[in-house]
Design a protein around this motif. Sequence first.
Motif, mmCIF file in Angstrom:
data_model
loop_
_atom_site.group_PDB
_atom_site.id
_atom_site.type_symbol
_atom_site.label_atom_id
_atom_site.label_comp_id
_atom_site.label_asym_id
_atom_site.label_seq_id
_atom_site.Cartn_x
_atom_site.Cartn_y
_atom_site.Cartn_z
ATOM 1 N N GLN A 384 0.842 -1.185 0.000
ATOM 2 C CA GLN A 384 0.000 0.000 0.000
ATOM 3 C C GLN A 384 0.883 1.243 0.000
ATOM 4 O O GLN A 384 1.872 1.316 0.729
ATOM 5 C CB GLN A 384 -0.889 -0.021 1.251
ATOM 6 N N ILE A 395 0.227 -5.523 2.663
ATOM 7 C CA ILE A 395 -1.055 -6.107 3.028
ATOM 8 C C ILE A 395 -0.851 -7.596 3.264
ATOM 9 O O ILE A 395 -0.412 -8.321 2.367
ATOM 10 C CB ILE A 395 -2.113 -5.880 1.931
ATOM 11 N N ILE A 406 -7.296 -4.663 -5.254
ATOM 12 C CA ILE A 406 -7.866 -3.913 -4.131
ATOM 13 C C ILE A 406 -8.174 -2.523 -4.656
ATOM 14 O O ILE A 406 -7.275 -1.712 -4.896
ATOM 15 C CB ILE A 406 -6.893 -3.851 -2.943
ATOM 16 N N TYR A 416 -12.783 -3.910 -0.603
ATOM 17 C CA TYR A 416 -12.993 -5.346 -0.569
ATOM 18 C C TYR A 416 -12.110 -6.024 -1.616
ATOM 19 O O TYR A 416 -11.920 -5.513 -2.721
ATOM 20 C CB TYR A 416 -14.461 -5.671 -0.845
ATOM 21 N N LEU A 431 -11.015 -4.592 3.885
ATOM 22 C CA LEU A 431 -9.777 -3.940 4.299
ATOM 23 C C LEU A 431 -10.066 -2.541 4.820
ATOM 24 O O LEU A 431 -10.624 -1.702 4.103
ATOM 25 C CB LEU A 431 -8.797 -3.854 3.121
ATOM 26 N N ALA A 433 -8.562 0.573 5.095
ATOM 27 C CA ALA A 433 -7.370 1.070 4.397
ATOM 28 C C ALA A 433 -6.478 1.907 5.300
ATOM 29 O O ALA A 433 -5.249 1.888 5.159
ATOM 30 C CB ALA A 433 -7.791 1.869 3.164
ATOM 31 N N GLY A 436 -5.000 -0.713 7.773
ATOM 32 C CA GLY A 436 -4.325 -1.819 7.112
ATOM 33 C C GLY A 436 -4.760 -3.181 7.600
ATOM 34 O O GLY A 436 -4.067 -4.174 7.375
ATOM 35 N N GLU A 437 -5.914 -3.261 8.243
ATOM 36 C CA GLU A 437 -6.386 -4.524 8.798
ATOM 37 C C GLU A 437 -7.424 -5.158 7.879
ATOM 38 O O GLU A 437 -8.389 -4.513 7.471
ATOM 39 C CB GLU A 437 -6.990 -4.300 10.186
ATOM 40 N N SER A 438 -7.222 -6.431 7.583
ATOM 41 C CA SER A 438 -8.168 -7.193 6.770
ATOM 42 C C SER A 438 -8.965 -8.130 7.671
ATOM 43 O O SER A 438 -8.395 -8.799 8.543
ATOM 44 C CB SER A 438 -7.441 -8.019 5.710
#
Length: 721
Positions: A384, A395, A406, A416, A431, A433, A436-438
């Motif tokens: 990213q 990611i 993404i 998504y 995600l 953004a 940075g957590e999925s």
Amino acid sequence: MKKLTSLAVAGLLAACSGESPEQSRVMDSEELAGQAVAKVTYPQTRKGEVIDTYFGTEVADPYRWLEDDRSEETGAWVEAQNAVTFEYLESIPYRETLKQRLESLWNYEKVGRPFTEGDYTYFYRNNGLQDQYVVWRRKGHGEAEVFLDPNQFSEDGTTSLSTLSFSKDGSIAAYAISEGGSDWRKIIVMDAESKEVLEEPLVDVKFSGISWKGNEGFYYSSYDKPEGSELSAKTDQHKLYYHKLGQPQSEDRLVFGGSAEQKRRYVQGYVTEDDRFLVISGAKSTSGNDLFIRDLSRENAPLVPVLEDFESDTYVIDNVDSKLYLVTNRGAPNKKVVTVDASAPGPGNWVDFIPETENVLTASTGAGYFFAEYMVDALSKVYQYDYEGERVREIELPGPGSASSISGKREDDVLYYSFTNYKTPSTIFALDADEGESTVYRKSGADFDSDRYESTQVFYTSADGTRVPMMITHKKGLELDGKNPTILYGYGGFNISLTPSFSIANAAWLELGGVYAVPNLRGGGEYGKNWHKAGTKLQKQNVFDDFIAAAEFLIENKYTSSDYLAVRGGSNGGLLVGAVMTQRPDLFQVALPAVGVMDMLRYHTFTAGAGWAYDYGTAEDSEEMFEYLKGYSPVHNVQAGVQYPATLVTTADHDDRVVPAHSFKFAAQLQAKQAGPAPTLIRIETKAGHGAGTPVSKSIEQYADIFSFTLFNMGMNSLPN
């Protein structure tokens, strides 16, 4: 595809068929061959006397008459061939059982990534066995409702939705439909709230996006309707039009293309997210484009060239005011992102933003960030970046496999993406953004236990010493005894990369105890432009050598043997199968060429085929190119007295990309010259095209036929479960 013959497989089949393992036996090749031949009497195919001359060399084309897709004689031939083929397929004792298992595996709810337009969140959904995906929507946290149901477009499910695009505020939708699988489209415009159709459909649209300018209208692309058959006649001049809502299509404004001085076979136009710029890309072939921009904020602004040659693949990914962000492989075979001001956008002013690396880049944007996806030996790695070009983070992905792009709108908070590999059904992730957590948004409902399977990447050496990667997927604990039915699938062309992805059909094959192997051949894009070029024109044999070497690797390492090895590929991959089965007929038991480019001397005379010359060259280019093409063209290399693998050619009557005449002529040559006992059949789907939009019911029937044909010709007389 592969032969299924171990007792373990037979026992699995018996559980499905009601037999005990002792009752299920494998026929030896001589017994099977005799049985198969006794069942097949091919239709007579008339031989004409057409002869073409290339550089003083005469080349007979006895089946030229099969190119006429509108003739009664061709129609009768298709009907006769299908009658023989389906009689053979229906005689396979477990064909219906296999179809039922495919239906069972296929029958689960599938939901696509959500996207926002106006006040609604939209998503594609299939309840399991619907022929076409349905577009649903939800306002806020309200009840979901059907927005667009392509299953209602036609009674038989053969009219499909190909493109859906919304105006800037989401109030109007334009969508394109394909009838019978054709690449020709109609565009329908409707009020997104009331679902009322607003005007007469646009017709004769082909190879087109739909890109809105505000809420007033949109850009689309098409060719003039060709003379003769619309499914096979040559289409050579692509054009970009602007359609203003409420006006008849006859008044649509030609924006770009149609120049007698510079032929462009593919033209696309799209508007940047802020509605500031129209971006126009033109191409003479499937590789390389020129590029222009127009400032839509200025009245009668001129088209400004960004690139005026066709030496690179370059496009605008985003802009901030007049600052453009471009993805390009110009001087960067693995691609990079550059910036430039729209006032002077030529390459002399480009500044690196995300520099080229040793891995191939695909870039996207969303939520105020850039996402750089790299292929590392055909597996995804994603980073990213912010709009200053600073890397924010990597990611974290669940494991080796493929992450979808993404992407989203700049104002989106959550993006998504999906993740998959050959043994893992696609999972959708959400995600955050900024953080940075999925998190898992939706798991697949597929009835498939991934933990029972393994997917391993290996590297092997091709004929000239080139190192080639291959993914091999199978049940855990596979015995390397050379008797595992194996499908070797390949493509190798047009800069297209084969990255790991889950397939319900392949899941059925793995359940049967089969091995599924996919090499990343030269001609593809897995290692950038140089890898692509190494499989084009006078280097095309590299692709075939890579595929043959993959087969030899599988045999040498006891995954399988020639008796249990099937090769499969579609389109350019159909050419691949046709070439290797005529070059090395001893290496494979079954060949499954689908919608293949089989006549390399005439491919460029049909529909948009001339645009493929970057990869293939044409027989008219030079004597050297003619001789090279003739040397591997499948139609021209079927030899009398040779025993070819059991072959099931598949094509469709509405395929106007790779016209079915390619497959017709190849099947006719095989049936006339096959010296061995193995069957050579052609299965011609009706009301279907090159593949996109194929109804689920037709897909299930086709895979049941392909797999049962493969297993039967590998000696299996009953079905593994």
